[in-house]
Design a protein around this motif. Structure first.
Motif, short mmCIF file in Angstrom:
data_model
loop_
_atom_site.label_atom_id
_atom_site.label_comp_id
_atom_site.label_asym_id
_atom_site.label_seq_id
_atom_site.Cartn_x
_atom_site.Cartn_y
_atom_site.Cartn_z
N MET A 1 64.34 50.71 -16.24
CA MET A 1 64.00 50.06 -17.51
C MET A 1 65.03 49.00 -17.90
O MET A 1 64.84 48.27 -18.87
CB MET A 1 63.92 51.11 -18.62
CG MET A 1 63.08 50.72 -19.81
SD MET A 1 63.15 51.98 -21.09
CE MET A 1 64.25 51.21 -22.27
N GLU A 2 66.11 48.94 -17.14
CA GLU A 2 67.19 48.02 -17.51
C GLU A 2 67.70 47.28 -16.28
O GLU A 2 68.87 47.37 -15.92
CB GLU A 2 68.36 48.82 -18.12
CG GLU A 2 68.03 49.57 -19.40
CD GLU A 2 68.44 48.80 -20.64
OE1 GLU A 2 68.90 47.66 -20.51
OE2 GLU A 2 68.30 49.37 -21.73
N VAL A 3 66.82 46.57 -15.62
CA VAL A 3 67.25 45.78 -14.48
C VAL A 3 67.79 44.44 -14.98
O VAL A 3 67.09 43.69 -15.67
CB VAL A 3 66.10 45.56 -13.48
CG1 VAL A 3 66.47 44.52 -12.43
CG2 VAL A 3 65.74 46.88 -12.82
N GLN B 1 61.31 36.70 -18.86
CA GLN B 1 61.98 36.86 -20.14
C GLN B 1 62.33 38.33 -20.35
O GLN B 1 61.90 39.20 -19.57
CB GLN B 1 61.07 36.36 -21.27
CG GLN B 1 60.78 34.86 -21.14
CD GLN B 1 59.90 34.35 -22.26
OE1 GLN B 1 59.30 35.13 -23.00
NE2 GLN B 1 59.81 33.04 -22.38
N ASN B 2 63.08 38.59 -21.42
CA ASN B 2 63.52 39.95 -21.70
C ASN B 2 62.31 40.89 -21.83
O ASN B 2 61.30 40.55 -22.43
CB ASN B 2 64.32 39.97 -23.01
CG ASN B 2 65.05 41.29 -23.19
OD1 ASN B 2 65.51 41.89 -22.22
ND2 ASN B 2 65.16 41.74 -24.43
N ASN B 3 62.44 42.07 -21.22
CA ASN B 3 61.42 43.11 -21.24
C ASN B 3 60.19 42.80 -20.40
O ASN B 3 59.20 43.54 -20.47
CB ASN B 3 60.99 43.46 -22.67
CG ASN B 3 62.07 44.22 -23.42
OD1 ASN B 3 62.86 44.93 -22.80
ND2 ASN B 3 62.10 44.07 -24.73
N ASP B 4 60.23 41.74 -19.63
CA ASP B 4 59.13 41.49 -18.69
C ASP B 4 59.15 42.58 -17.61
O ASP B 4 60.21 43.01 -17.15
CB ASP B 4 59.28 40.13 -18.02
CG ASP B 4 58.73 39.00 -18.87
OD1 ASP B 4 58.15 39.32 -19.94
OD2 ASP B 4 58.88 37.83 -18.50
N GLY B 5 57.97 42.99 -17.22
CA GLY B 5 57.86 43.94 -16.11
C GLY B 5 57.55 43.21 -14.83
O GLY B 5 56.72 42.31 -14.81
#
Lengths: 213, 164
Positions: free
Chosen positions: B59-61, B131-135
């Motif tokens: 969840m934090e790459v 962007q931030n939180n993109d999967g």
């Protein structure tokens, strides 16, 4: 003549039996080695839980000795400001000067506390300075049947700064294994950049993560 | 009677010659087959003992969009029994093979990526605009060092969330 034919048949039969037995023996050997390979590969995986995880951003991570003073005997250290819970011990040389400090509880403070010697009246007062840093405290329990070597376990803060648990775990006992049902209290001086929000633990390809309180 | 005995003897000798020839052919064939089975078994054993897993927090790459090209950082763990060869690493992000730069560093530093160590992988691409939180879908393929002439291969596929 009949006997010759009989002997010939016997020889042929024996030859075929030898060949057949070689085939069977070879098959057995292959099956055995294959089963051993499969058995060795099917190692159980660790199963564990992160019971709780807390970030202490004001933990005392180091105590610098500015002046060792004199007239002390080996004793304990506490903080005279704040109620963060720091405790430590120190040792002295022949003149009673403090030469080494060991932290027994890092505590948690909003600003660096004043560290003092507990219950002693020295000839010359020592000067000790606390350095604050991040400390992650976590309780983790091995809920499976797999006995895991601590050196197989890695800690991550926000997916980064990997740290091997075997290199930092000191509390409790010196046994390098994590047994089934055992709960470890991890104290990790995390050096990553704040803010840190999550703790992740990896063991043998099994990943668990928890938000830091 | 004598003719009958001679012909029977010839038959006997012929039978012995045929049976011994067949035996030799069978033994040779079995030897070849056994060798092929052994090679196949060793190949499968190498594959079975070669294993790579994602390590850390999916969840934090870490994703750095402040540099050009943008960089993604993640960790892999050797979870097999064979030493892995980091030079064979292939990284695929969202179905596209990363052909620009793949930097692999063994953690802690050492000459080989064995079953205790991690591999820090930094990949970049000019085409990324995450962007931030993109999967993103992350796939990795890696081979082991050659053991007795055989290399095993393993792969992993997982969804990770980027942390900018």
């Amino acid at each position: 003549m009949g006997a010759s034919v009989g002997i010939g048949g016997l020889i042929i039969g024996m030859t075929m039996m030898v060949v057949f037995s070689m085939v069977v023996a070879s098959f057995d050997a292959k099956v055995d080695s294959s089963l051993q390979s499969i058995d060795s590969a099917n190692e159980a995986l660790p199963v564990f839980t992160i019971d709780d995880a807390t970030l202490w951003e004001g933990a005392v991570v180091d105590v610098l000795i500015g002046s060792g003073g004199s007239g002390y005997s080996n004793g304990n250290l506490v903080s005279s400001t704040g109620n963060g819970g720091f405790t430590g011990t120190f040792t002295v040389d022949g003149s009673g000067a403090i030469i080494s400090v060991a932290i027994t509880s890092h505590g948690n403070y909003s600003s660096a506390p004043i560290i003092v010697v507990q219950g002693q009246t020295p000839v010359t007062t020592a000067t000790l300075t606390a350095t604050l840093g991040n400390f992650i405290h976590a309780n983790v329990t091995n809920t499976g049947s797999y006995i895991t070597s601590l050196r197989d376990i890695w800690l991550f803060s926000d997916g980064d700064t990997p740290t091997n648990l075997g290199s930092i775990y000191t509390s409790g006992n010196s046994n390098p294994y994590w047994y089934s049902g055992e709960t470890l209290h991890i104290e990790w001086e995390e050096s990553g950049t704040l803010p840190v929000s999550r703790l992740a633990i990896t063991a043998k390809g099994v990943n668990m993560a928890s938000t830091l309180a | 009677m004598a003719d009958g005995g001679a012909s029977t003897f010839i038959l006997l000798v012929t039978a012995l010659l045929v049976s011994s020839s067949v035996s030799i052919v069978l033994i040779n064939q079995w030897g070849d087959m056994s060798s092929a089975i052994e090679d196949d078994r060793r190949g499968k054993e190498a594959d079975t003992k070669t294993s790579v897993s994602f390590a850390g927090d999916a969840m934090e790459v870490e994703y750095d969009d402040s540099v050009s090209p943008n960089e993604m950082t993640f960790y892999l763990q050797n979870t097999g029994q064979y030493v892995l060869d980091e030079s064979t690493l292939v990284v695929i992000v969202d179905g596209a093979s990363v052909t620009s730069t793949v930097t692999a560093t063994i953690v802690p530093t050492g000459p080989v990526w064995n079953d205790v160590k991690l591999l820090k992988v930094v990949v970049n691409s000019n085409s990324w605009t995450y962007q931030n939180n993109d999967g993103v879908s992350l796939s990795v393929v890696v081979s082991s060092e050659a053991t007795s002439g055989f290399r095993g291969t393993d792969s992993l596929n997982l969804e990770v969330r980027l942390d900018v």
